[in-house]
Design a protein around this motif. Structure first.
Motif, short mmCIF file in Angstrom:
data_model
loop_
_atom_site.label_atom_id
_atom_site.label_comp_id
_atom_site.label_asym_id
_atom_site.label_seq_id
_atom_site.Cartn_x
_atom_site.Cartn_y
_atom_site.Cartn_z
N PHE A 164 8.57 -10.53 -1.26
CA PHE A 164 9.09 -10.47 -2.63
C PHE A 164 8.27 -11.32 -3.61
N GLU A 165 7.46 -12.24 -3.07
CA GLU A 165 6.58 -13.02 -3.96
C GLU A 165 5.31 -12.27 -4.34
N LEU A 166 5.05 -11.13 -3.70
CA LEU A 166 3.83 -10.36 -4.01
C LEU A 166 3.89 -9.84 -5.44
N ILE A 190 4.09 -7.25 -8.39
CA ILE A 190 4.91 -6.04 -8.43
C ILE A 190 4.12 -4.79 -8.03
N GLU A 191 2.84 -4.71 -8.44
CA GLU A 191 2.04 -3.51 -8.11
C GLU A 191 1.97 -3.34 -6.59
N GLU A 192 1.86 -4.48 -5.90
CA GLU A 192 1.75 -4.38 -4.45
C GLU A 192 3.10 -3.97 -3.83
N LYS A 193 4.19 -4.52 -4.36
CA LYS A 193 5.52 -4.16 -3.83
C LYS A 193 5.80 -2.68 -4.05
N LEU A 194 5.34 -2.20 -5.21
CA LEU A 194 5.63 -0.79 -5.53
C LEU A 194 4.90 0.19 -4.59
N GLN A 195 3.89 -0.32 -3.89
CA GLN A 195 3.22 0.55 -2.91
C GLN A 195 4.15 0.93 -1.77
N SER A 196 5.23 0.18 -1.60
CA SER A 196 6.20 0.52 -0.56
C SER A 196 7.41 1.24 -1.15
N SER A 197 7.21 1.94 -2.26
CA SER A 197 8.33 2.69 -2.86
C SER A 197 8.76 3.82 -1.93
N PRO A 198 10.05 4.18 -1.98
CA PRO A 198 10.55 5.24 -1.09
C PRO A 198 9.83 6.57 -1.29
N CYS A 199 9.74 7.37 -0.21
CA CYS A 199 9.18 8.71 -0.39
C CYS A 199 10.30 9.63 -0.88
N SER A 200 9.90 10.70 -1.56
CA SER A 200 10.96 11.57 -2.10
C SER A 200 11.65 12.31 -0.95
N GLY A 201 12.92 12.58 -1.13
CA GLY A 201 13.69 13.31 -0.11
C GLY A 201 14.25 12.43 0.98
N GLU A 210 16.18 -7.06 -6.21
CA GLU A 210 15.17 -6.27 -5.52
C GLU A 210 15.58 -6.16 -4.05
N TYR A 211 15.25 -5.06 -3.40
CA TYR A 211 15.50 -4.98 -1.97
C TYR A 211 14.52 -4.07 -1.27
N LEU A 212 14.37 -4.33 0.01
CA LEU A 212 13.46 -3.54 0.85
C LEU A 212 14.29 -3.02 2.01
N VAL A 213 14.34 -1.71 2.15
CA VAL A 213 15.21 -1.11 3.17
C VAL A 213 14.38 -0.58 4.34
N ILE A 214 14.84 -0.90 5.54
CA ILE A 214 14.20 -0.39 6.75
C ILE A 214 15.26 0.43 7.49
N ALA A 245 21.02 1.08 8.43
CA ALA A 245 19.91 0.59 7.60
C ALA A 245 19.96 -0.92 7.51
N MET A 246 18.78 -1.51 7.41
CA MET A 246 18.65 -2.96 7.26
C MET A 246 18.04 -3.20 5.89
N ALA A 247 18.66 -4.04 5.08
CA ALA A 247 18.12 -4.30 3.75
C ALA A 247 17.76 -5.78 3.62
N ALA A 248 16.52 -6.06 3.23
CA ALA A 248 16.13 -7.42 2.85
C ALA A 248 16.40 -7.52 1.36
N LEU A 249 17.22 -8.48 0.96
CA LEU A 249 17.61 -8.58 -0.46
C LEU A 249 17.03 -9.83 -1.09
N CYS A 250 16.61 -9.71 -2.34
CA CYS A 250 16.10 -10.86 -3.08
C CYS A 250 16.83 -10.96 -4.42
N TYR A 251 17.54 -12.06 -4.61
CA TYR A 251 18.31 -12.28 -5.84
C TYR A 251 17.54 -13.26 -6.71
N SER A 252 17.34 -12.91 -7.97
CA SER A 252 16.64 -13.82 -8.89
C SER A 252 17.60 -14.96 -9.27
N PRO A 253 17.05 -16.07 -9.79
CA PRO A 253 17.93 -17.21 -10.13
C PRO A 253 18.92 -16.87 -11.25
#
Ligand SMILES: O=C(O)CCC(=O)C(=O)O
Ligand SMILES: [Fe+2]
Length: 287
Positions: A64-66, A68-79, A99-103, A162-170
């Motif tokens: 989550f510290e990366l 944003i352009e790099e994080k967006l490379q892991s955007s979900p695929c359509s469908g 923000e969250y990242l789902v596996i 599903a497993m979600a890594a969650l990041c909450y801003s301050p």
């Protein structure tokens, strides 16, 4: 100030088949009581290695510290599957904007792993949490007095978990809402949070903070179990309060039900005891 903390249940008696019947009985009493009241408890000696939980939190902090352009490379695929598409999400529409990242379970063609840090692909989150999920499901089955393996056989398709890594801003000066009060729809959810805390459960009208414990997994019982048990077990109302001055990281593992399954109060909690059903039946994906 509310001086209550959610109960901690030691699951080790369930890993030594037949040895510690007393330990099992005690654990089940605590779980059954918590579930019929506010539906939150935490488990220790649950089978998920502490090293994996610690590594998982380190990985999500790095991710989550990366930029944003790099994080967006892991955007979900359509469908991909809904409501939680695999990959990186930064919902603009929600008030909280966490923000969250789902596996999702390995083998799904919709999984999107971040390549940075590379370990995300290697770490066996889902396998470990599924194993503990099966154990907790079997304990709930027994606490509810259902026939042996009933929930396991009914809920036999793990592809929707599903497993979600969650990041909450301050928190800001005017806003500390991380996630508003809600109940989860699925069967039950496992949560582990970093040392900042912030998870709270509603009990008898009071919000109870869940103090972070490094090796504990919080379990919250959700809507599917509430409906199946005709309200014998409740669905936990919970929320997250944002920390001041730093991000908060947590993981949620959603042990769910396949979309095509039918959900309705079971006869054990209705017809067989002369109680009317408190809910109408539905197909889970239409919930
Ligand atoms: O981040 C947490 O501690 C809880 C997350 C949660 O409640 C959810 O994602 O439904
Ligand atoms: Fe939740």
């Amino acid at each position: 100030m509310v001086s209550f903390s959610i109960p901690t249940v030691d699951l080790s008696p369930f890993f030594n088949e037949g040895v510690d019947q007393d330990g099992k009985k005690k654990a089940m009493e605590i779980i059954a009581k918590a579930c019929s009241d506010y539906a939150f408890f935490q488990v220790v000696n649950h089978g998920v290695p502490l090293s994996l939980m610690t590594r998982a939190l380190e990985l999500s902090k790095t991710f989550f510290e990366l930029p944003i352009e790099e994080k967006l490379q892991s955007s979900p695929c359509s469908g991909g599957p809904r409501p939680l598409p695999a990959g990186y999400n930064r919902p603009e529409h929600s008030a909280e904007k966490n923000e969250y990242l789902v596996i999702i379970p390995p083998g799904s063609s919709f999984n999107v792993y971040s390549t940075n840090p590379p370990d995300f692909r290697e770490i066996q989150f889902i396998a470990h949490f599924t194993k503990t999920g099966l154990l907790v499901e079997s304990i709930l089955n027994e606490c509810l007095g259902l026939p042996p393996n009933f929930l396991k056989e009914y809920n036999d398709d793990r592809s929707g978990d599903a497993m979600a890594a969650l990041c909450y801003s301050p928190a800001t000066d005017t806003e500390n809402n991380g996630i508003s009060d809600h109940e989860d729809a699925n069967c039950f959810t496992f949560v582990f949070q970093d040392e900042t805390g912030g998870l709270e459960v509603l009990k008898d009208g009071d919000w109870i903070p869940v103090t972070p414990t490094e090796d504990a997994i919080v379990v919250n019982i959700n809507d599917v179990i509430q409906v199946l048990s005709n309200n014998k077990f409740k669905s936990a109302t919970h929320k997250v309060v944002k920390p001041t001055g730093r991000n908060r990281h947590s993981y949620a593992f959603f042990y769910t039900l396949a979309g095509y399954k039918w959900v309705e109060p079971l006869p054990q909690f209705t017809k067989e005891i002369g109680e009317p059903p408190k809910y109408r039946g539905f197909v889970y994906k239409e919930y």
